[in-house]
Design an enzyme around this catalytic site. Structure first.
Site, PDB file in Angstrom:
ATOM      1  N   TYR C  42      50.811  50.423  38.668  1.00 38.51           N
ATOM      2  CA  TYR C  42      50.048  49.606  37.799  1.00 38.51           C
ATOM      3  C   TYR C  42      50.829  49.349  36.465  1.00 38.51           C
ATOM      4  O   TYR C  42      51.361  50.574  35.792  1.00 38.51           O
ATOM      5  CB  TYR C  42      48.629  50.009  37.387  1.00 38.51           C
ATOM      6  CG  TYR C  42      47.628  50.115  38.566  1.00 38.51           C
ATOM      7  CD1 TYR C  42      47.570  48.688  39.060  1.00 38.51           C
ATOM      8  CD2 TYR C  42      46.993  51.059  38.997  1.00 38.51           C
ATOM      9  CE1 TYR C  42      46.653  48.580  40.080  1.00 38.51           C
ATOM     10  CE2 TYR C  42      46.044  51.054  40.125  1.00 38.51           C
ATOM     11  CZ  TYR C  42      46.044  49.712  40.680  1.00 38.51           C
ATOM     12  OH  TYR C  42      44.932  49.541  41.472  1.00 38.51           O
ATOM     13  N   HIS C 198      36.258  45.933  37.278  1.00 41.93           N
ATOM     14  CA  HIS C 198      37.485  46.645  37.381  1.00 41.93           C
ATOM     15  C   HIS C 198      36.887  48.362  37.893  1.00 41.93           C
ATOM     16  O   HIS C 198      37.980  48.920  38.190  1.00 41.93           O
ATOM     17  CB  HIS C 198      38.561  46.712  36.401  1.00 41.93           C
ATOM     18  CG  HIS C 198      39.324  45.272  36.392  1.00 41.93           C
ATOM     19  ND1 HIS C 198      39.081  44.684  35.368  1.00 41.93           N
ATOM     20  CD2 HIS C 198      40.206  44.781  37.334  1.00 41.93           C
ATOM     21  CE1 HIS C 198      39.891  43.597  35.657  1.00 41.93           C
ATOM     22  NE2 HIS C 198      40.586  43.936  36.569  1.00 41.93           N
ATOM     23  N   ARG C 228      50.028  37.156  35.574  1.00 38.21           N
ATOM     24  CA  ARG C 228      50.565  38.454  36.270  1.00 38.21           C
ATOM     25  C   ARG C 228      50.413  38.273  37.961  1.00 38.21           C
ATOM     26  O   ARG C 228      49.602  37.377  38.461  1.00 38.21           O
ATOM     27  CB  ARG C 228      49.570  39.541  35.794  1.00 38.21           C
ATOM     28  CG  ARG C 228      48.269  39.590  36.300  1.00 38.21           C
ATOM     29  CD  ARG C 228      47.434  40.581  35.758  1.00 38.21           C
ATOM     30  NE  ARG C 228      47.871  42.083  36.464  1.00 38.21           N
ATOM     31  CZ  ARG C 228      47.244  42.640  37.296  1.00 38.21           C
ATOM     32  NH1 ARG C 228      46.184  42.098  37.818  1.00 38.21           N
ATOM     33  NH2 ARG C 228      47.718  43.699  37.953  1.00 38.21           N
ATOM     34  N   ASN C 230      49.533  40.377  41.462  1.00 38.96           N
ATOM     35  CA  ASN C 230      48.936  41.547  42.131  1.00 38.96           C
ATOM     36  C   ASN C 230      49.018  41.323  43.613  1.00 38.96           C
ATOM     37  O   ASN C 230      49.458  40.380  44.126  1.00 38.96           O
ATOM     38  CB  ASN C 230      47.294  41.426  41.727  1.00 38.96           C
ATOM     39  CG  ASN C 230      46.736  42.875  42.253  1.00 38.96           C
ATOM     40  OD1 ASN C 230      47.394  43.972  42.322  1.00 38.96           O
ATOM     41  ND2 ASN C 230      45.415  42.959  42.095  1.00 38.96           N
ATOM     42  N   GLU C 270      48.723  37.741  44.926  1.00 41.81           N
ATOM     43  CA  GLU C 270      47.884  37.039  44.341  1.00 41.81           C
ATOM     44  C   GLU C 270      48.639  36.512  42.880  1.00 41.81           C
ATOM     45  O   GLU C 270      49.033  37.516  42.189  1.00 41.81           O
ATOM     46  CB  GLU C 270      46.588  37.907  43.772  1.00 41.81           C
ATOM     47  CG  GLU C 270      45.591  38.314  44.794  1.00 41.81           C
ATOM     48  CD  GLU C 270      44.443  38.983  44.262  1.00 41.81           C
ATOM     49  OE1 GLU C 270      43.660  39.184  45.100  1.00 41.81           O
ATOM     50  OE2 GLU C 270      44.293  39.330  43.094  1.00 41.81           O
ATOM     51  N   TYR C 321      43.104  52.608  48.245  1.00 41.22           N
ATOM     52  CA  TYR C 321      42.144  51.738  47.540  1.00 41.22           C
ATOM     53  C   TYR C 321      42.525  50.328  48.182  1.00 41.22           C
ATOM     54  O   TYR C 321      41.632  49.408  48.281  1.00 41.22           O
ATOM     55  CB  TYR C 321      42.342  51.669  46.089  1.00 41.22           C
ATOM     56  CG  TYR C 321      42.092  50.452  45.240  1.00 41.22           C
ATOM     57  CD1 TYR C 321      40.592  50.405  45.294  1.00 41.22           C
ATOM     58  CD2 TYR C 321      42.916  49.473  44.702  1.00 41.22           C
ATOM     59  CE1 TYR C 321      39.989  49.109  44.547  1.00 41.22           C
ATOM     60  CE2 TYR C 321      42.245  48.359  44.221  1.00 41.22           C
ATOM     61  CZ  TYR C 321      40.823  48.364  44.003  1.00 41.22           C
ATOM     62  OH  TYR C 321      40.425  47.055  43.409  1.00 41.22           O
ATOM     63  N   LYS C 322      43.677  49.868  48.391  1.00 37.68           N
ATOM     64  CA  LYS C 322      44.076  48.828  48.960  1.00 37.68           C
ATOM     65  C   LYS C 322      43.818  48.708  50.408  1.00 37.68           C
ATOM     66  O   LYS C 322      44.061  47.459  51.049  1.00 37.68           O
ATOM     67  CB  LYS C 322      45.582  48.408  48.796  1.00 37.68           C
ATOM     68  CG  LYS C 322      45.937  48.161  47.301  1.00 37.68           C
ATOM     69  CD  LYS C 322      47.321  48.073  47.041  1.00 37.68           C
ATOM     70  CE  LYS C 322      47.764  47.758  45.389  1.00 37.68           C
ATOM     71  NZ  LYS C 322      47.337  46.524  44.786  1.00 37.68           N
TER      72      LYS C 322
END
Lengths: 204, 320, 351
Positions: C42, C198, C228, C230, C270, C321-322
């Site tokens: 991140y 978030h 940005r 993602n 994204e 998490y992903k």
């Protein structure tokens, strides 16, 4: 009494301790064990506090004979109303909010479930939630919304939990929506429905 | 974020509103509409004052529904750093100028059941735009406006026509003071309070609201005071490896810009926090003039807001 | 932005059932590949959204590619099943009109062969030729459109759209059209602030990422959009990986094998951008999703190499998490063939 703090979860509601505020009037809404938070609030407050204050007290789901109602009545609130449960207190709370002035401090206390209901009534009336004082007392049982069927299951104490509406086994996430007044439940065994994890008591 | 894209404009009209206030109208050279904006927004007017470039924020007072021009009312401040004097003395119709796109740090909370607006003096300008916006979108509001005298009060007739019973006037010359206690104790749930005017008035409104129990999230304010002038000083910029001299009527931010250092900003009034800069070394005293830093941050001497704050002492090194 | 982009040839393809979605080679190389280094962590990876490089997804401010019509058909199907995917809190009406104006202006300027907008005061005339739409309406009057302004225009624009209200130095997710999301629910999150929505993201809170990102976003001004990237990974080219339907698509997460990984596993990119809206002072937050299969990636050697290295070095919390744990090792094995250990060139673009 619970002294649990949840600030580490960014979407989890953070409850504080009720403190007497500088305000021209006070509206206090309490449920069940929240009676004790109200008594402590009044004990900290300057003389004359209760004569400027309205208390709506929801005794609890089963109107337990624990003396809370009588103890609160003796504190001398300018207006004092009781109801059986938090849900039953809502119409009266909505009425009070309709007449409320911005110079009134709002205090909410009770179980997680009751706080969800009270906060939602206040924000629906146009109050920003950041201006509300809250203190958690009593059960940590959660309201959980099933993200799949949208049904809300009350009094969830286990992890995982079964959705009372569609029957899916739900992982109760620490993700909380003020608008819905519930935690998020997501199917825990979607990838393999034959894998059925044991339920553990988590939220009492 | 780097400096916002600039808009080239022509001064289309300059109107003397009263002995202290002039209104400036800006249009695009080709007459095309300017960007839409929301009530409470400001623009930053760039002024070429000799060899000095000034960038000063002013509220847009014209209706957000009509962007054929932008209008700003500017009160002459004989004690200021010179921006308003430049506008009053040098700016005439036909002049080409550069402005920033509108930015809003004093927006209406559109969830409000009612908007309660309190203005003092030239602090009326954002409310002119906001009341025009609310006329279009609907929404309950009232405006309480205090001025020194009928002669020095701006736009009273226009507001009376437009707002009628929603306007409440208070004249110092008639010893009429706003009764903040009563006003703030009678507002229905869901009201949002907005105040703009001289710093002492804002403080009084905020104190009264706080004492009466208003939650902070329902209270909005905007200072219209600008960075004050002060003694000249110098500052070292550790990342750029240069020193800048800040003249009496210049800000540290302007001095950095003049030296070609691209520093972020939004409000240029010490309110938005964008230009917050770490202090590497400070042998002396920082005179904080912002509304952004917390008390402990000021006391620590580790932060400075170069758009308004100044320094007195031997050596100041900042991380820029 | 000055010159207009060439109009893509629109393709059929589905994002469900038989999953007939397929990228043409031109669509692969124009994708906004999210890794500019051989590892991922991140960061506040915000930059200004301008000066689009020709022949990439950055060329136009609001991108459109060959999947436009297919994606709009999929969105309509999602909304038929679940209208809660498009919602707007009552105070966000003005932001809906701002969104409609921004998207119509951008589309008409970028692709004049496909879209046109004529404005005469508040009387507007909008033509969307690919979708066969010809609409006269009054700007600001929702009764002159078949849907509210936000829903109307986002049924005609690729990607999800979230509208953020600015209050109290924070951003509040108070409206949106969300049908191509990576496992989050607008219906649940609507009304939350920047930190609340978030909340489920690991590691980033501790690193102060969200504090800095919020400060950057609050400074986004008119005419100065930011962006940005993602990413995550998705089994099958499914746009609508919603939590609402997780119990239906979740089992697919276990279907990846060494034999099918090349065509069944997708890098899901994204492209997020942030636009200050003029009348509402809100921020429009488009989240445009691009899908590249592992085989698509292998046609760009640098990308396959880098994907291999990113997956190998990904911290376990992020992998979990992903939702990559079921297939990460299989993907690493398949991609290893494209990684000979030599250094990659800097930046995200193909060599």
């Amino acid at each position: 009494m619970s002294s649990i703090r949840y600030a580490e979860f960014k979407s989890r509601p953070y409850y504080g301790v009720l403190e007497p505020a500088s305000a021209l009037e006070h509206l206090i809404v309490a449920e069940g064990e929240g009676a004790h938070a109200v008594m402590e609030l009044v004990a900290k407050a300057p003389a004359g506090f209760t004569s400027q204050a309205t208390l709506l007290y929801a005794e609890g789901p089963y109107s337990p004979d624990n003396g809370n109602t009588e103890a609160l009545r003796e504190l001398g609130f300018a207006r004092f109303h009781t109801s059986a449960t938090a849900a039953a207190a809502v119409p009266r709370l909505e009425g009070a909010l309709e007449r409320l002035k911005m110079s009134t401090e709002v205090y909410l206390t009770g179980s997680e479930s009751a706080l969800s209901i009270f906060v939602k009534a206040c924000t629906d009336a146009g109050l920003d939630y950041q201006g509300l004082q809250t203190e958690h007392r009593g059960s940590l049982a959660r309201r959980v919304q099933c993200v799949h069927c949208k049904g809300i299951t009350e009094n969830v104490t286990t992890q995982p939990a079964t959705c009372a509406h569609c029957g899916l086994l739900l992982l109760v996430r620490d993700h909380y929506s003020r608008r819905i007044g519930a935690f998020q439940g997501v199917n825990i065994n979607a990838e393999d429905p034959s894998d059925i994890p044991a339920k553990e008591e988590m939220f009492r | 974020m780097s400096t916002p894209a600039a808009i080239d404009v022509v001064v289309s009209e300059v109107v003397e509103v009263n002995s202290l206030i002039k209104r400036f109208h800006f249009k695009r050279p080709d007459g095309a509409p300017l960007p839409a904006f929301s009530g409470g927004a400001h623009i930053i007017i760039e002024m070429q004052d000799g060899d000095q470039t000034r960038r000063v924020p002013y509220s847009l007072m014209s209706s957000p529904l009509d962007t054929s021009d932008y209008q700003c009312s500017i009160r002459r401040d004989d004690e200021g750093r010179g921006g308003s004097l430049y506008m009053h003395r040098e700016v005439v119709p036909g002049m080409q100028m550069t402005i920033s796109p509108p930015a809003n740090l004093f927006a209406l909370d559109l969830r409000a059941n009612k908007h309660l607006m309190i203005a003092g003096g030239i602090g009326i300008t954002p409310f002119l735009a906001q009341s025009s916006q609310l006329e279009r979108t609907g929404g309950q509001y009232e405006l309480h406006y205090g001025v020194r005298s009928r002669e020095l009060g701006a736009y009273i007739d226009e507001l009376q026509d437009r707002l009628q019973h929603r306007l409440h006037m208070y004249y110092d010359e008639h010893n009429e003071a706003m009764d903040f206690d009563t006003l703030l104790s009678t507002q229905p749930a869901g009201t949002h309070l907005y105040v703009c005017g001289p710093a002492p008035m804002i403080e009084k409104v905020l104190d009264t609201a706080r004492a009466a129990g208003w939650p902070e999230s329902h209270v909005h304010f905007e200072h219209f005071s600008k960075a004050p002038p002060g003694e000249a000083f110098s500052a070292e910029l550790s990342e750029s490896g240069i020193s800048v001299e800040v003249a009496r009527e210049q800000t540290l931010l302007e001095a950095m810009e003049a030296a070609g250092v691209d520093a972020p900003y939004l409000c240029r009034g010490g309110a938005c926090g964008q230009c917050e800069t770490d202090v590497v070394e400070c042998d002396g005293e920082i005179m904080h003039e912002d509304f952004w830093l917390e008390d402990d941050e000021r006391a620590s001497g580790k932060k400075i807001m170069p758009c308004v704050s100044r320094f007195r002492g031997k050596r100041l090194v900042i991380a820029r | 932005m000055g010159s207009t982009a060439s109009l893509p040839t629109f393709k059929d393809g589905t994002y469900r059932d038989d999953f007939s979605f397929k990228n043409s080679p031109e669509t692969v190389v124009r994708a906004p590949f999210p890794f500019d280094k051989d590892e991922y962590m991140y960061a506040v990876n915000m930059e200004l959204h301008k000066d689009g490089r020709k022949g990439t997804a950055y060329e136009e401010p609001i991108d459109m590619d060959e999947h436009y019509l297919a994606e709009m058909r999929d969105r309509a199907l999602v909304l038929d099943e679940d209208p809660l995917r498009c919602q707007s809190l009552p105070h966000m009406e003005m932001a809906g009109w701002d969104t409609l104006e921004l998207l119509m202006e951008c589309k008409a300027a970028s692709f004049p062969e496909a879209f046109s907008l004529e404005r005469d005061g508040d009387q507007w005339h909008w033509i969307n030729r690919p979708m066969g739409i010809d609409q006269h309406f009054t700007f600001g009057d929702a009764t002159t459109l078949p849907y509210g302004p936000l829903e109307y225009i986002t049924r005609q624009a690729q990607g999800d759209f979230v509208v953020l209200d600015e209050r109290d130095g924070n951003l509040w997710m108070d409206a949106g059209m969300v049908t191509t999301q990576a496992d989050w629910s607008l219906d649940f999150d609507i009304g939350m602030n920047f930190f609340e929505w978030h909340a489920p993201v690991p590691l980033a809170h501790e690193k102060g990422i969200f504090q800095r990102a919020l400060k950057y976003l609050l400074a986004v001004q008119q005419s100065n959009p930011a962006r940005r990237l993602n990413w995550t990974m998705t089994v099958n080219p499914r746009l609508d990986t919603s939590p609402e339907n997780y119990h239906q698509w979740g089992p697919e997460n276990t279907h990846i094998t060494p034999e099918n990984v090349a065509d069944k596993l997708f890098l899901r990119i994204e492209l997020q951008s942030f636009w200050r809206l003029p009348r509402s002072n809100a921020i429009l937050f488009p989240i445009r999703c691009y899908l590249l299969s592992m085989r698509d990636l292998s046609t760009v050697p640098k990308w396959a190499t880098r994907m291999h290295r990113v997956l190998k070095s990904l911290p376990p919390e992020l992998s979990s998490y992903k939702g990559l744990d079921n297939f990460r090792e299989i993907a690493i094995d398949w991609l290893s063939e494209y990684d000979d250990g030599s250094p990659t060139t800097p930046g995200p673009f193909p060599d």
